[in-house]
Design a protein around this motif. Structure first.
Motif, PDB file in Angstrom:
ATOM      1  N   SER A  15       0.835  -1.200   0.000  1.00 11.99           N
ATOM      2  CA  SER A  15       0.000   0.000   0.000  1.00 11.99           C
ATOM      3  C   SER A  15       0.872   1.253   0.000  1.00 11.99           C
ATOM      4  N   GLY A  16       0.235   2.392  -0.192  1.00 12.28           N
ATOM      5  CA  GLY A  16       0.877   3.683  -0.029  1.00 12.28           C
ATOM      6  C   GLY A  16       2.126   3.919  -0.854  1.00 12.28           C
ATOM      7  N   LEU A  17       3.135   4.481  -0.211  1.00 11.13           N
ATOM      8  CA  LEU A  17       4.371   4.846  -0.898  1.00 11.13           C
ATOM      9  C   LEU A  17       5.072   3.629  -1.481  1.00 11.13           C
ATOM     10  N   GLY A  18       5.067   2.516  -0.744  1.00  8.31           N
ATOM     11  CA  GLY A  18       5.728   1.308  -1.220  1.00  8.31           C
ATOM     12  C   GLY A  18       5.074   0.742  -2.461  1.00  8.31           C
ATOM     13  N   ARG A  19       3.755   0.709  -2.457  1.00 11.36           N
ATOM     14  CA  ARG A  19       3.038   0.196  -3.632  1.00 11.36           C
ATOM     15  C   ARG A  19       3.317   1.068  -4.861  1.00 11.36           C
ATOM     16  N   ALA A  20       3.252   2.381  -4.686  1.00 10.15           N
ATOM     17  CA  ALA A  20       3.520   3.285  -5.813  1.00 10.15           C
ATOM     18  C   ALA A  20       4.946   3.122  -6.324  1.00 10.15           C
ATOM     19  N   THR A  21       5.884   2.934  -5.410  1.00  9.54           N
ATOM     20  CA  THR A  21       7.284   2.769  -5.799  1.00  9.54           C
ATOM     21  C   THR A  21       7.502   1.466  -6.544  1.00  9.54           C
ATOM     22  N   THR A  23       5.318  -0.158  -8.228  1.00  9.26           N
ATOM     23  CA  THR A  23       4.649  -0.014  -9.521  1.00  9.26           C
ATOM     24  C   THR A  23       5.512   0.781 -10.496  1.00  9.26           C
ATOM     25  N   ALA A  24       6.089   1.887 -10.026  1.00 12.86           N
ATOM     26  CA  ALA A  24       6.909   2.737 -10.889  1.00 12.86           C
ATOM     27  C   ALA A  24       8.179   2.021 -11.334  1.00 12.86           C
ATOM     28  N   VAL A  32      11.019  -6.467  -9.686  1.00 13.10           N
ATOM     29  CA  VAL A  32      10.724  -6.021  -8.330  1.00 13.10           C
ATOM     30  C   VAL A  32      10.265  -7.165  -7.420  1.00 13.10           C
ATOM     31  N   THR A  33      10.883  -7.243  -6.245  1.00 13.58           N
ATOM     32  CA  THR A  33      10.422  -8.126  -5.176  1.00 13.58           C
ATOM     33  C   THR A  33       9.733  -7.258  -4.135  1.00 13.58           C
ATOM     34  N   LEU A  34       8.475  -7.583  -3.831  1.00 10.85           N
ATOM     35  CA  LEU A  34       7.657  -6.777  -2.942  1.00 10.85           C
ATOM     36  C   LEU A  34       7.602  -7.420  -1.559  1.00 10.85           C
ATOM     37  N   LEU A  35       7.913  -6.639  -0.530  1.00 11.00           N
ATOM     38  CA  LEU A  35       7.890  -7.124   0.849  1.00 11.00           C
ATOM     39  C   LEU A  35       6.820  -6.389   1.648  1.00 11.00           C
ATOM     40  N   ASP A  43       0.262 -10.105  -2.658  1.00  7.12           N
ATOM     41  CA  ASP A  43       0.188 -11.017  -3.796  1.00  7.12           C
ATOM     42  C   ASP A  43      -0.590 -10.392  -4.945  1.00  7.12           C
ATOM     43  N   ALA A  44      -1.680  -9.701  -4.619  1.00  4.37           N
ATOM     44  CA  ALA A  44      -2.494  -9.058  -5.656  1.00  4.37           C
ATOM     45  C   ALA A  44      -1.716  -7.946  -6.354  1.00  4.37           C
ATOM     46  N   VAL A  45      -0.982  -7.141  -5.582  1.00  5.94           N
ATOM     47  CA  VAL A  45      -0.187  -6.059  -6.169  1.00  5.94           C
ATOM     48  C   VAL A  45       0.926  -6.635  -7.035  1.00  5.94           C
ATOM     49  N   ALA A  46       1.580  -7.675  -6.556  1.00  5.64           N
ATOM     50  CA  ALA A  46       2.668  -8.298  -7.325  1.00  5.64           C
ATOM     51  C   ALA A  46       2.170  -8.815  -8.670  1.00  5.64           C
ATOM     52  N   LYS A  47       1.013  -9.449  -8.653  1.00  7.63           N
ATOM     53  CA  LYS A  47       0.437  -9.951  -9.907  1.00  7.63           C
ATOM     54  C   LYS A  47       0.086  -8.796 -10.843  1.00  7.63           C
ATOM     55  N   GLU A  48      -0.401  -7.725 -10.268  1.00  2.00           N
ATOM     56  CA  GLU A  48      -0.813  -6.562 -11.064  1.00  2.00           C
ATOM     57  C   GLU A  48       0.361  -5.926 -11.799  1.00  2.00           C
TER      58      GLU A  48
END
Length: 253
Positions: A15-21, A23-24, A32-35, A43-48
């Motif tokens: 969410s928030g700043l991390g999600r936007a980063t 994504t960018a 990108v590896t998302l923690l 998982d949903a953001v990673a797939k997106e």
């Protein structure tokens, strides 16, 4: 550093700043590896975005080690690490019922400061072993502090102390890693559209926005992400904290 094709780690990425980063970086061609602790949303953001979800607790050395290893196995060792995971806790040092609950204070410091150090140190251990790129650069670490680190308001002692620690990590870390070509930067956001601020009463938000010189609005997570990309691209940026705040200066209350 050109982020295209590079492996990257982003914490707080659900969410928030991390999600936007995340994504960018993915849109710019990074792997990108998302923690984050929120495994389902992560998982949903990673797939997106076409990234890799690695649920973890940033305060646990073993959990972070496993998450970084998962990213390394999939993408190779990360040259980019952005720490956005954080929480806030409001309260007086001494309130009506006595001193602030020590567990509440410790939790904020554990996540915001120790969590940042935990991920930074483990990511740096990988970066320092990588081959040099242009100008001898091996990697870049970007941590997230807050303007509250410098102008902590009444009731922000835990949050300000934790974020002050993050800001203070910047220069010694940059000095330590400089001989091996790893840069360390820090961003101090002001009032942004994140879950942390979305829960504030409207009158509180209005009062904060009134102190913002320009633009008179909440910052957008995408604007934070743009600064991350700029820091990655500009090798001269090192050992510094950049305020991203519309020139707001917080008053005591």
């Amino acid at each position: 550093m050109d982020v295209k094709g590079q492996a990257a780690i982003v914490t707080g990425a659900a969410s928030g700043l991390g999600r936007a980063t995340a994504t960018a970086l993915a849109a710019a061609g990074a792997k990108v590896t998302l923690l984050d602790r929120d495994a389902e949303t992560l998982d949903a953001v990673a797939k997106e975005i076409g990234g890799l979800a690695a649920p973890c607790d940033v305060t646990s050395a073993d959990s972070v080690k496993e998450a970084i290893a998962k990213g390394r196995d999939a993408h190779g060792a990360a040259r980019i690490c952005v720490n956005c995971a954080g929480v806030v806790h409001g309260g007086r040092i001494v309130g009506r019922e006595g001193p602030m609950d020590l567990d509440a204070f410790s939790r904020v410091v554990q996540i915001n400061l120790i969590g940042t150090f935990n991920v930074m140190s483990q990511a740096a251990a990988d970066m320092l072993t990588l081959e040099e790129q242009d100008e001898g650069e091996r990697g870049v670490i970007i941590n997230t502090t807050s303007i509250a680190a410098f102008e902590g308001q009444f009731g922000q002692s835990a949050y300000s102390a934790s974020k002050g620690g993050v800001a203070s990590l910047t220069l010694p870390a940059a000095r330590e890693f400089a001989p091996k070509g790893v840069r360390v930067m820090c961003i101090a956001p002001g009032i942004f559209e994140t879950p942390m601020f979305n829960g504030l009463p409207q009158e509180t938000l209005d009062a904060l926005l009134a102190k913002t010189l320009f633009p008179k609005r909440l910052g957008k997570p995408e604007e934070y992400a743009k600064l991350v990309l700029s820091i990655c691209a500009n090798t001269m940026l090192n050992g510094e904290t950049i305020r991203l705040d519309g020139a707001i200066r917080l008053e005591p209350r």
